[in-house]
Design a protein around this motif. Sequence first.
Motif, PDB file in Angstrom:
ATOM      1  N   ARG A 162       0.823  -1.205   0.000  1.00 58.68           N
ATOM      2  CA  ARG A 162       0.000   0.000   0.000  1.00 58.68           C
ATOM      3  C   ARG A 162       0.862   1.263   0.000  1.00 58.68           C
ATOM      4  NH1 ARG A 162      -5.177   1.885   1.084  1.00 58.68           N
ATOM      5  NH2 ARG A 162      -5.127   3.942   2.036  1.00 58.68           N
ATOM      6  N   THR A 163       2.055   1.165   0.607  1.00 52.05           N
ATOM      7  CA  THR A 163       2.918   2.347   0.658  1.00 52.05           C
ATOM      8  C   THR A 163       3.268   2.843  -0.740  1.00 52.05           C
ATOM      9  OG1 THR A 163       4.820   0.889   0.807  1.00 52.05           O
ATOM     10  CG2 THR A 163       3.985   1.769   2.868  1.00 52.05           C
ATOM     11  N   GLN A 164       3.359   1.917  -1.713  1.00 54.32           N
ATOM     12  CA  GLN A 164       3.663   2.332  -3.086  1.00 54.32           C
ATOM     13  C   GLN A 164       2.520   3.156  -3.660  1.00 54.32           C
ATOM     14  OE1 GLN A 164       6.315   0.855  -5.516  1.00 54.32           O
ATOM     15  NE2 GLN A 164       7.362   1.076  -3.577  1.00 54.32           N
ATOM     16  N   GLU A 166       0.297   4.856  -1.873  1.00 51.24           N
ATOM     17  CA  GLU A 166       0.249   6.138  -1.158  1.00 51.24           C
ATOM     18  C   GLU A 166       1.311   7.080  -1.714  1.00 51.24           C
ATOM     19  OE1 GLU A 166       0.411   5.534   3.059  1.00 51.24           O
ATOM     20  OE2 GLU A 166      -1.775   5.343   3.080  1.00 51.24           O
ATOM     21  N   ALA A 167       2.482   6.522  -2.029  1.00 48.89           N
ATOM     22  CA  ALA A 167       3.538   7.352  -2.595  1.00 48.89           C
ATOM     23  C   ALA A 167       3.069   7.968  -3.906  1.00 48.89           C
ATOM     24  CB  ALA A 167       4.802   6.527  -2.807  1.00 48.89           C
ATOM     25  N   GLY A 168       2.370   7.189  -4.717  1.00 42.27           N
ATOM     26  CA  GLY A 168       1.845   7.707  -5.979  1.00 42.27           C
ATOM     27  C   GLY A 168       0.801   8.781  -5.759  1.00 42.27           C
ATOM     28  N   TRP A 169      -0.147   8.512  -4.855  1.00 44.23           N
ATOM     29  CA  TRP A 169      -1.194   9.512  -4.574  1.00 44.23           C
ATOM     30  C   TRP A 169      -0.551  10.797  -4.055  1.00 44.23           C
ATOM     31  CZ3 TRP A 169      -3.850   5.172  -1.372  1.00 44.23           C
ATOM     32  CH2 TRP A 169      -4.474   4.278  -2.243  1.00 44.23           C
ATOM     33  N   ALA A 170       0.456  10.629  -3.180  1.00 45.53           N
ATOM     34  CA  ALA A 170       1.074  11.808  -2.577  1.00 45.53           C
ATOM     35  C   ALA A 170       1.801  12.645  -3.617  1.00 45.53           C
ATOM     36  CB  ALA A 170       2.025  11.398  -1.458  1.00 45.53           C
ATOM     37  N   ILE A 182       2.422   2.797 -11.486  1.00 45.59           N
ATOM     38  CA  ILE A 182       3.182   2.293 -10.346  1.00 45.59           C
ATOM     39  C   ILE A 182       2.804   0.857 -10.018  1.00 45.59           C
ATOM     40  CG2 ILE A 182       3.636   2.607  -7.889  1.00 45.59           C
ATOM     41  CD1 ILE A 182       3.150   5.619  -8.447  1.00 45.59           C
ATOM     42  N   ALA A 186       5.041  -2.614 -10.893  1.00 46.51           N
ATOM     43  CA  ALA A 186       5.530  -3.342  -9.718  1.00 46.51           C
ATOM     44  C   ALA A 186       4.973  -4.761  -9.689  1.00 46.51           C
ATOM     45  CB  ALA A 186       5.147  -2.590  -8.440  1.00 46.51           C
TER      46      ALA A 186
END
Lengths: 295, 260
Positions: A162-164, A166-170, A182, A186
């Motif tokens: 999920r962190t990937q 979130e990184a994209g959304w951020a 992303i 991956a």
Amino acid sequence: MMSAKQADRLATAGLYAVAGVILALLAGLLGYVFVKGFPMLSWQFITSPPQIFKGGGGVGPQLFNSFYLLVLTLVFSLPVALGAGIYLAEYAKDNWLTRSIRISVEVLSSLPSIVVGLFGFLFFVIYMGWGFSIISGALALSVFNLPLLVRVVEQSIQSVPRTQREAGWALGFSKWETITNIVLPAALPGLITGIILAAGRVFGEAAALIYTAGMSTPALDFTDWNPLSPVSPLNPFRPAETMAVHIWKINGEGIMPDASAISDGAAALLILSILLFNLSARFVGRFVFKKMSAS
Amino acid sequence: MRQAAAEHILTPAIRTEDFRFYYGSHEALKGITLSVEQNEITALIGPSGCGKSTFLRSLNRMNDLIPDTRTAGEIWIGGKDITKPAEDTVALRKQVGMVFQHASPFPFSIYDNVAYGPRIHGKVRKAELDELVESCLQSAALWDEVKDTLNKPAGSLSGGQQQRLMIARALATKPDILLMDEPTSALDPISGAKIERLIQSLKTQFTIVLVTHNMQQAARISDRTAFFLNGEVKETGRTEMIFNSPVYEETKDYISGKFG
């Protein structure tokens, strides 16, 4: 009582033994097929059409049919599987609809291939009127493969942390941009594995094809690449016997004198084809990954 | 430029008015009214579950992605109330960058990790991208360490380097505000100290909101501190005031390590 150390040793030895058995089984099977089949392999065997009454025939059209059927099956099933897998992994809410989709997928994936074949016969061959043809076979195999592909797609997408996302959304990516740019890159190694598994099933499948793609191949003209021409190898409405079906057929009713040698050779060739597809799928996967992620 | 900076001092970068956040029926933030000044580092401190991370993630609407949540009240950033449903969250998140506790590099090269945001947002000229990647890595104090290995996978970097790469990645979309959610808590002290120095150097260009569990860190690098407790801002003010002469007993107890 055993001490913890003894138990540990015993367990380790047991696991090594199990691994050894599996390895020996695989090596034995492959070795047997290759030792019997390799002497048959020649350019002539790989390219020429089979003979019905005399020896010296090849499996050229069957080899081509296997690959062509695989490509068509993937063309039909991959987009649907990607869509369904992405939906289930990223969009589906946890409700009765999602649960019933998952249960259907699971039930479908345990459907015997002969049942899929008979469905294909009734629906594609008879009802749609396509006869014994590549298109009927490819669609039947798509039905057969979809559940597996959907599950593989869903699982490889879910395994992206999920962190990937979130990184994209951020970074200001929309949900769709995050998925395509992303999550999918991956998830690509898992997707490639799934496609290879599906391809192995297509190469090896006989039962679902007997009633759909048929057990014969018309005389083909390998210089005619117009898909509408009846003698063209690309014509999707011609019957097409695959390698696996051919092996099954000549073992049952082959009347050529070298039937068993041909089936040995065809078996070795089939395994080699799967290996070749496996390696090239990984190669293409790496290439696609570079394209998706780099400048 | 100078005049613009002077104007900025008058308007806070972020101003929230009675902001409330609900997970289902649970009210996690109970009316937060807080201002974050331009080009300052604002530290959000408080015990686990006090709402500081929820608050931080409301500032770029990352919480939108959690189902069954809703908000009330206002958050003003750049002259707009960003809590309005019609607000463009994609544009907002470009303006308000975020760095997470755990570095999460994309499985691509170092270069592509930084270039990815601008590229997806439509910047494709190679020369322009090269320049941007270099300047972001410079700002993140990582350029000298990676300039010869830009094509190596980002996963091959050390934890501290990865976190600086995450900062460079966040800078690449040219934000005004940077949100940092415990950016050093997963790092060793030396890497953490590097990031702290980096954060301090970034405040000349960016407004920074920092969630931290590390009292020393808040005291060392922040200009203002907001102490969160049970979904409310218990106390806020200049960092030296909060740490040297807190008004409330709870604040004093928390920063002296009596609970949390």
